[in-house]
Design a protein around this motif. Sequence first.
Motif, PDB file in Angstrom:
ATOM      1  N   GLY A   1      75.735 -41.579 -27.811  1.00  0.00           N
ATOM      2  CA  GLY A   1      76.852 -40.049 -27.748  1.00  0.00           C
ATOM      3  C   GLY A   1      77.434 -40.465 -26.530  1.00  0.00           C
ATOM      4  N   SER A   2      78.365 -39.699 -26.617  1.00  0.00           N
ATOM      5  CA  SER A   2      79.724 -39.569 -25.494  1.00  0.00           C
ATOM      6  C   SER A   2      79.529 -38.451 -24.444  1.00  0.00           C
ATOM      7  CB  SER A   2      80.943 -39.941 -26.769  1.00  0.00           C
ATOM      8  OG  SER A   2      81.879 -40.311 -26.222  1.00  0.00           O
ATOM      9  N   GLN A   3      80.479 -37.930 -23.633  1.00  0.00           N
ATOM     10  CA  GLN A   3      80.521 -36.963 -22.624  1.00  0.00           C
ATOM     11  C   GLN A   3      78.870 -37.175 -22.700  1.00  0.00           C
ATOM     12  OE1 GLN A   3      83.057 -36.499 -21.136  1.00  0.00           O
ATOM     13  NE2 GLN A   3      82.125 -34.298 -20.104  1.00  0.00           N
TER      14      GLN A   3
ATOM     15  N   PHE B   1      77.425 -53.073 -21.030  1.00  0.00           N
ATOM     16  CA  PHE B   1      77.530 -51.979 -21.453  1.00  0.00           C
ATOM     17  C   PHE B   1      79.151 -51.804 -22.022  1.00  0.00           C
ATOM     18  CE2 PHE B   1      75.589 -52.179 -17.152  1.00  0.00           C
ATOM     19  CZ  PHE B   1      74.393 -50.992 -17.518  1.00  0.00           C
ATOM     20  N   GLU B   2      79.072 -50.572 -23.108  1.00  0.00           N
ATOM     21  CA  GLU B   2      80.725 -49.676 -23.801  1.00  0.00           C
ATOM     22  C   GLU B   2      81.015 -48.939 -22.773  1.00  0.00           C
ATOM     23  OE1 GLU B   2      78.975 -52.104 -27.783  1.00  0.00           O
ATOM     24  OE2 GLU B   2      78.838 -50.540 -27.382  1.00  0.00           O
ATOM     25  N   LEU B   3      81.552 -48.741 -22.659  1.00  0.00           N
ATOM     26  CA  LEU B   3      81.933 -47.554 -21.770  1.00  0.00           C
ATOM     27  C   LEU B   3      83.312 -47.256 -22.326  1.00  0.00           C
ATOM     28  CD1 LEU B   3      81.022 -47.483 -17.669  1.00  0.00           C
ATOM     29  CD2 LEU B   3      80.266 -46.200 -19.452  1.00  0.00           C
ATOM     30  N   GLY B   4      84.105 -46.085 -22.665  1.00  0.00           N
ATOM     31  CA  GLY B   4      85.405 -45.740 -22.604  1.00  0.00           C
ATOM     32  C   GLY B   4      85.751 -45.046 -22.110  1.00  0.00           C
ATOM     33  N   ARG B   5      85.142 -43.445 -22.215  1.00  0.00           N
ATOM     34  CA  ARG B   5      85.815 -42.767 -21.370  1.00  0.00           C
ATOM     35  C   ARG B   5      86.303 -42.717 -20.048  1.00  0.00           C
ATOM     36  NH1 ARG B   5      85.320 -36.961 -24.456  1.00  0.00           N
ATOM     37  NH2 ARG B   5      83.546 -38.453 -25.424  1.00  0.00           N
ATOM     38  N   ALA B   6      84.764 -42.987 -19.726  1.00  0.00           N
ATOM     39  CA  ALA B   6      84.903 -43.379 -18.310  1.00  0.00           C
ATOM     40  C   ALA B   6      85.901 -43.671 -17.676  1.00  0.00           C
ATOM     41  CB  ALA B   6      83.747 -43.170 -18.371  1.00  0.00           C
TER      42      ALA B   6
ATOM     43  N   LEU C   1      93.808 -33.927 -30.837  1.00  0.00           N
ATOM     44  CA  LEU C   1      93.186 -33.700 -30.927  1.00  0.00           C
ATOM     45  C   LEU C   1      92.129 -32.752 -31.112  1.00  0.00           C
ATOM     46  CD1 LEU C   1      93.434 -32.525 -34.277  1.00  0.00           C
ATOM     47  CD2 LEU C   1      92.326 -34.951 -34.755  1.00  0.00           C
ATOM     48  N   ARG C   2      92.114 -33.485 -29.761  1.00  0.00           N
ATOM     49  CA  ARG C   2      90.943 -32.877 -29.126  1.00  0.00           C
ATOM     50  C   ARG C   2      90.118 -31.393 -29.086  1.00  0.00           C
ATOM     51  NH1 ARG C   2      88.731 -34.353 -24.954  1.00  0.00           N
ATOM     52  NH2 ARG C   2      86.784 -34.552 -25.990  1.00  0.00           N
ATOM     53  N   PRO C   3      91.118 -30.511 -28.581  1.00  0.00           N
ATOM     54  CA  PRO C   3      90.634 -28.713 -28.438  1.00  0.00           C
ATOM     55  C   PRO C   3      90.310 -28.863 -30.169  1.00  0.00           C
ATOM     56  CG  PRO C   3      93.165 -29.979 -26.520  1.00  0.00           C
ATOM     57  CD  PRO C   3      92.550 -30.723 -27.840  1.00  0.00           C
TER      58      PRO C   3
ATOM     59  N   ALA D   1      91.605 -40.982 -22.595  1.00  0.00           N
ATOM     60  CA  ALA D   1      90.768 -40.482 -23.417  1.00  0.00           C
ATOM     61  C   ALA D   1      90.481 -40.609 -25.482  1.00  0.00           C
ATOM     62  CB  ALA D   1      89.225 -41.442 -22.816  1.00  0.00           C
ATOM     63  N   TYR D   2      90.838 -41.015 -26.449  1.00  0.00           N
ATOM     64  CA  TYR D   2      90.481 -40.249 -27.637  1.00  0.00           C
ATOM     65  C   TYR D   2      91.617 -39.133 -27.470  1.00  0.00           C
ATOM     66  CZ  TYR D   2      86.035 -42.577 -27.100  1.00  0.00           C
ATOM     67  OH  TYR D   2      84.852 -43.163 -26.866  1.00  0.00           O
ATOM     68  N   GLY D   3      92.798 -39.715 -27.094  1.00  0.00           N
ATOM     69  CA  GLY D   3      94.092 -38.655 -26.994  1.00  0.00           C
ATOM     70  C   GLY D   3      95.309 -39.394 -27.530  1.00  0.00           C
TER      71      GLY D   3
HETATM   72  N1  LLP Z   1      79.622 -47.900 -27.874  1.00  0.00           N
HETATM   73  C1  LLP Z   1      80.052 -47.217 -29.128  1.00  0.00           C
HETATM   74  C2  LLP Z   1      79.009 -47.834 -30.460  1.00  0.00           C
HETATM   75  C3  LLP Z   1      80.177 -45.608 -29.753  1.00  0.00           C
HETATM   76  O1  LLP Z   1      80.166 -45.354 -30.859  1.00  0.00           O
HETATM   77  C4  LLP Z   1      81.327 -45.395 -28.790  1.00  0.00           C
HETATM   78  C5  LLP Z   1      81.543 -43.872 -28.137  1.00  0.00           C
HETATM   79  C6  LLP Z   1      81.689 -45.829 -27.387  1.00  0.00           C
HETATM   80  C7  LLP Z   1      80.960 -46.897 -27.387  1.00  0.00           C
HETATM   81  C8  LLP Z   1      82.377 -45.461 -26.419  1.00  0.00           C
HETATM   82  O2  LLP Z   1      81.774 -43.952 -25.566  1.00  0.00           O
HETATM   83  P1  LLP Z   1      82.100 -43.307 -24.324  1.00  0.00           P
HETATM   84  O3  LLP Z   1      81.708 -44.733 -23.262  1.00  0.00           O
HETATM   85  O4  LLP Z   1      83.467 -43.316 -24.668  1.00  0.00           O
HETATM   86  O5  LLP Z   1      81.523 -41.871 -24.730  1.00  0.00           O
HETATM   87  N2  LLP Z   1      86.762 -38.489 -30.011  1.00  0.00           N
HETATM   88  C9  LLP Z   1      85.482 -37.812 -29.378  1.00  0.00           C
HETATM   89  C10 LLP Z   1      84.120 -39.611 -28.879  1.00  0.00           C
HETATM   90  C11 LLP Z   1      83.904 -40.407 -30.349  1.00  0.00           C
HETATM   91  C12 LLP Z   1      82.863 -41.522 -29.271  1.00  0.00           C
HETATM   92  C13 LLP Z   1      82.781 -42.835 -30.341  1.00  0.00           C
HETATM   93  N3  LLP Z   1      82.134 -43.994 -29.911  1.00  0.00           N
HETATM   94  C14 LLP Z   1      85.993 -37.297 -28.024  1.00  0.00           C
HETATM   95  O6  LLP Z   1      86.926 -37.225 -28.482  1.00  0.00           O
HETATM   96  O7  LLP Z   1      85.127 -36.701 -27.678  1.00  0.00           O
END
Ligand code: LLP
Length: 386
Positions: free
Chosen positions: A190-192, A265-270, A304-306, A362-364
Motif C-alpha cells: 500500500g501507499s502513504q 524498493f519501489e519508492l514513489g511518493r516519498a 485530484l487527491r482531495p 506525488a500523484y499531482g
Molecule cells: N510499487 C507498486 C507496485 C505500486 O503499486 C506503487 C503505488 C508503488 C510501488 C509506489 O508507491 P509509493 O511509494 O508511491 O507509495 N494515487 C494514490 C497513490 C496510489 C499508489 C499506487 N501504487 C495517491 O495519490 O495517494
Amino acid sequence: MKGIFPIDKFQNIQTPFYYYDANVLRGTLAAIKSEVGRYANYEVHYAVKANANAKVLNVIREQGFGADCVSGGEIAAAIRAGFPPHKIVFAGVGKADWEIKLGLEQDIFCFNVESVPELEVINELAQKYEKVARVAFRINPDVGAHTHANITTGLAENKFGISMQEMDTVIDLAQKLTHVQFIGLHFHIGSQILDMGDFVALCNRINELQDKLESRRILIEHINVGGGLGIDYGHPNRQAIPDFKAYFATYAGQLKLRSYQTLHFELGRAVVAQCGSLITRVLYVKQGTNKKFAILDAGMSDLLRPALYQAYHKIENITSEAPVEVYDVVGPICESSDVFGKAIDLNGTKRGDLIALRSAGAYGEIMASGYNCRELPKGYLSDELV
Ligand code: LLP
C-alpha cells in the motif's frame, strides 16, 4: 519573497502550475542514497507513476536510481529520461501485448507478473521475439496497511498479485516454461504508510515464504518489497525529507535477506511529494450565507487527491501577510467535490493572490485530467526559473 517560494519568478507564469523545488528533490535523493548506502545489495527504483514530469525524471535518473513502471507509456518515459533498461522493472495487473513487447525489446530487468495467464502470454511473446523474459511474481501477502482503503493493495480482497496458496504452482509452471526465467518475488502492501509496523508485518510474511521455498530447494535471487513510505502532509517544511533512516533500518532489521540476494524498493511518493506544490491564483473571494469561499483557478482536474481520497494538502496564501481569516478553498469545476479544504485558515485573501497547495509533487501533475476541457497544468523545476 514570503517563505520558501520565489514569488517574483512566478509572476509571468500562467497559473495553475506545478512548481518543483530542485533543492528539496536533490536533498531527498541524497538522503535516500546515503541511507541505502549503509546496506549491501539494496536497490531503489523510483516509481514513475508518482510523477513522470521529464525534468523531475531527469534529476532522479542523474542520481543513479532505477525505474518502476506500470505501463508501456511509463517505460517509454523512463527510457526517454535516460534510465538504463537493466534498471527498469515493469508491474501491473493488466499488461497489454504491445507493452510486454516493448519491455522485451528494451530488455528490461524484470517483469513483475501478477497472474498465470499473464505469465503464459509473456512466455509466448518472448518465444515469438526470441527472448527470455526475467520474471518475478507479485505475491499478495494478505498484509493490511493502516492507510486509506483506496490505496491498500496487499489484502486478499485486492485485485493485485498471486495468492500465497498459488505461489508454488506458479513457480513450478515458470520453471517448465522455456522463455521465462524466474528470478524473484515482488510485494507491495500500500501507499502513504507511516507505521513501520506495517513493513515489519510484510518482512515477517516474506521470511515465512522464504523458509517454505528453501525447504523445496527454491532459491530466490531478488526480493522486491515495493514502495509505500508515507510523508508528512501536515508539515511540508518541518519534515521535507521523509524518515528514510527508519524505513531502510526496518527492512535491515526484520527481513532475513540471504547474502546472495538483492533487495529492491519501489519508492514513489516519498521521493517526490514534498518537493512539489500546485501554485494557483485566487479568482474570487465570495461571501456565502455563513462562510467565505476562496475560488481558485486550479481545480480537481489539476489536483485530484482531495476529491478522490479526501486527502489533505496544506494550503497557504504565499502573497499575503494580512490577518488570518477562515475560508473554504474551492476550484472552478462544476462538481461539488471540487473542494481543496473546508474552514482553512489563510492570511486575508483577495483576488489575484497566489496560493500554494503543498506536498503535491506525488500523484499531482500526473493525475491531472482535461475535465471541463481545461488545459493540463505545466510543471516547472526551480532550476529553470530565472
Ligand atoms: N510499487 C507498486 C507496485 C505500486 O503499486 C506503487 C503505488 C508503488 C510501488 C509506489 O508507491 P509509493 O511509494 O508511491 O507509495 N494515487 C494514490 C497513490 C496510489 C499508489 C499506487 N501504487 C495517491 O495519490 O495517494
